[in-house]
Design a protein around this motif. Sequence first.
Motif, PDB file in Angstrom:
ATOM      1  N   UNK A 200     -20.676  15.220 -31.512  1.00  9.39           N
ATOM      2  CA  UNK A 200     -21.715  14.533 -32.281  1.00  9.39           C
ATOM      3  C   UNK A 200     -21.992  15.222 -33.608  1.00  9.39           C
ATOM      4  N   UNK A 201     -22.083  16.543 -33.577  1.00 12.78           N
ATOM      5  CA  UNK A 201     -22.378  17.292 -34.805  1.00 12.78           C
ATOM      6  C   UNK A 201     -21.131  17.558 -35.642  1.00 12.78           C
ATOM      7  N   UNK A 202     -19.954  17.258 -35.119  1.00 14.57           N
ATOM      8  CA  UNK A 202     -18.673  17.256 -35.831  1.00 14.57           C
ATOM      9  C   UNK A 202     -18.051  18.624 -36.047  1.00 14.57           C
ATOM     10  N   UNK A 203     -18.822  19.685 -36.145  1.00 15.93           N
ATOM     11  CA  UNK A 203     -18.265  20.950 -36.604  1.00 15.93           C
ATOM     12  C   UNK A 203     -17.336  21.611 -35.590  1.00 15.93           C
ATOM     13  N   UNK A 204     -17.560  21.390 -34.275  1.00 18.29           N
ATOM     14  CA  UNK A 204     -16.683  22.042 -33.295  1.00 18.29           C
ATOM     15  C   UNK A 204     -15.250  21.535 -33.404  1.00 18.29           C
ATOM     16  N   UNK A 205     -15.075  20.213 -33.497  1.00 14.64           N
ATOM     17  CA  UNK A 205     -13.738  19.663 -33.659  1.00 14.64           C
ATOM     18  C   UNK A 205     -13.123  20.053 -34.983  1.00 14.64           C
ATOM     19  N   UNK A 206     -13.956  20.098 -36.009  1.00 14.54           N
ATOM     20  CA  UNK A 206     -13.531  20.493 -37.347  1.00 14.54           C
ATOM     21  C   UNK A 206     -12.925  21.901 -37.318  1.00 14.54           C
ATOM     22  N   UNK A 207     -13.625  22.859 -36.714  1.00 14.03           N
ATOM     23  CA  UNK A 207     -13.152  24.242 -36.689  1.00 14.03           C
ATOM     24  C   UNK A 207     -11.912  24.412 -35.819  1.00 14.03           C
ATOM     25  N   UNK A 208     -11.827  23.647 -34.730  1.00 17.22           N
ATOM     26  CA  UNK A 208     -10.627  23.721 -33.895  1.00 17.22           C
ATOM     27  C   UNK A 208      -9.409  23.274 -34.694  1.00 17.22           C
ATOM     28  N   UNK A 407     -12.713  10.806 -37.250  1.00 16.58           N
ATOM     29  CA  UNK A 407     -11.865   9.637 -37.008  1.00 16.58           C
ATOM     30  C   UNK A 407     -10.529  10.028 -36.398  1.00 16.58           C
ATOM     31  N   UNK A 408     -10.019  11.220 -36.748  1.00 15.43           N
ATOM     32  CA  UNK A 408      -8.803  11.718 -36.118  1.00 15.43           C
ATOM     33  C   UNK A 408      -9.043  11.931 -34.633  1.00 15.43           C
ATOM     34  N   UNK A 409     -10.157  12.582 -34.287  1.00 18.54           N
ATOM     35  CA  UNK A 409     -10.484  12.826 -32.884  1.00 18.54           C
ATOM     36  C   UNK A 409     -10.758  11.524 -32.145  1.00 18.54           C
ATOM     37  N   UNK A 410     -11.240  10.525 -32.852  1.00 17.10           N
ATOM     38  CA  UNK A 410     -11.532   9.243 -32.225  1.00 17.10           C
ATOM     39  C   UNK A 410     -10.331   8.327 -32.105  1.00 17.10           C
ATOM     40  N   UNK A 411      -9.203   8.749 -32.658  1.00 16.27           N
ATOM     41  CA  UNK A 411      -8.001   7.937 -32.585  1.00 16.27           C
ATOM     42  C   UNK A 411      -7.966   6.804 -33.591  1.00 16.27           C
TER      43      UNK A 411
END
Length: 430
Positions: A200-208, A407-411
């Motif tokens: 939801x906050x986006x930053x965790x996926x961003x940093x990975x 959007x990448x993580x969401x496919x």
Amino acid sequence: MFGKKLGLVAASALLCGVALSACGGAEVNNGGTPKPDAKAEGKESVSLWIFDADPMYQAAAEATAAEVGVDLKYEYIQDETYKTKISVALAANELPDVFQQHAGKSYRTPVLQSKTVAPLNDTLDSTGLGAKFLDNQLVKEEDGNIYSVPSNISTTLVFYYNKKLMNDLGATPPATWDDLQAVVSKAEDKGIIPIALGGKERWQGDLLYNLLVARQDVNAFDKALSGQAKFTDAPFVEAAKQVASLVSANTFQKGFLGSAYLDAQELFKNDKALIWIDGSFNFSALSKAMGDNLGYIVFPKTGAEDVYSSTIGFQNSAAPYSLFVNNSSKHLDKAKEFAITLSLKLNDEFVRKGLPGYAASDVKSESQNEQLSTYASDIGKTAKTQAMWFGLLSADIGQEYRDMTQQLYGGNLTPEEYTAQLETLLRSAE
């Protein structure tokens, strides 16, 4: 004039907070015994906004208020709520006397551009407190002024895992990308969430994603941002494909894109998720919640680079986590003294926990636990700490970049589509 020699090797200086939560955490109790009326005591008052949930912050602030001789109006604001509230306050010039701000250019630049914060040079000099800060720990802006003092030490991305769940699966912590995929498959087959992720906050996926790119080529981002390479080059595409692969393998919990950071954290703490890729600032809280069940390893080898080639840091030296002072404060001199003294008290607490601080301190360091000691050793071997990309981008570009990564993580974007858009967007950030 404002520093002393930093007697730590550069890698050690990147060691991160154990007891602090830079990007989230459970709320603390802001109650307590009501304070006497400030006017009755003849005291000036200082209001303070803090987004860091560690109780250490409130305790240090109260001790600082007593030392400086002010009445403290302390307000803790949950991290994501804080980001919105501070933006509104900056625009309306309705800031408290002292406030904490996140690391990174995306957060620091709007504060400086608002012209609402006061230079601290005079108070750092007149009180002699400036001399306590180590070299390069006070950011001097282009106009020669110092507008902030540190509120946090550097933190990096960490691979935590649940020892009990790993043992139950008959698995060992992954050392390679293939190992990680195998562990994910085992956990998913057993109905265990392989990796909890607060999307939801986006930053965790961003940093990975940042880390997966760095493990393909440790200098990929720096080269692309400077125009020596492109964001459509192999390291970026391959890392995006790895993200897509994790998503398609049901690596993250159902509905992870709408899952809050704290909700995902609870899944890990309560034996629902095998792995939690989060900041080193959570060592203390996770150790307290999970005891010996908390495991740590250096992030697996997922590309051409060695595991000690790089890590991702939450801040950079030009835009650290900071305390600022409102230049419209009715008690400006006291507010400046308060902010500087609070910064130094927080530094004492970091040092007390066995961490390298940003200022000289007379307190004695406490011993570190086994997991933290291993982490400290790994950081000492790590060749490069890449600041998170978001922290190096302007506010508008940074937000659009994070939306795109979502959007990448969401496919909704293929790896090739994503990196093509990345090239267009970040090329404008040069």
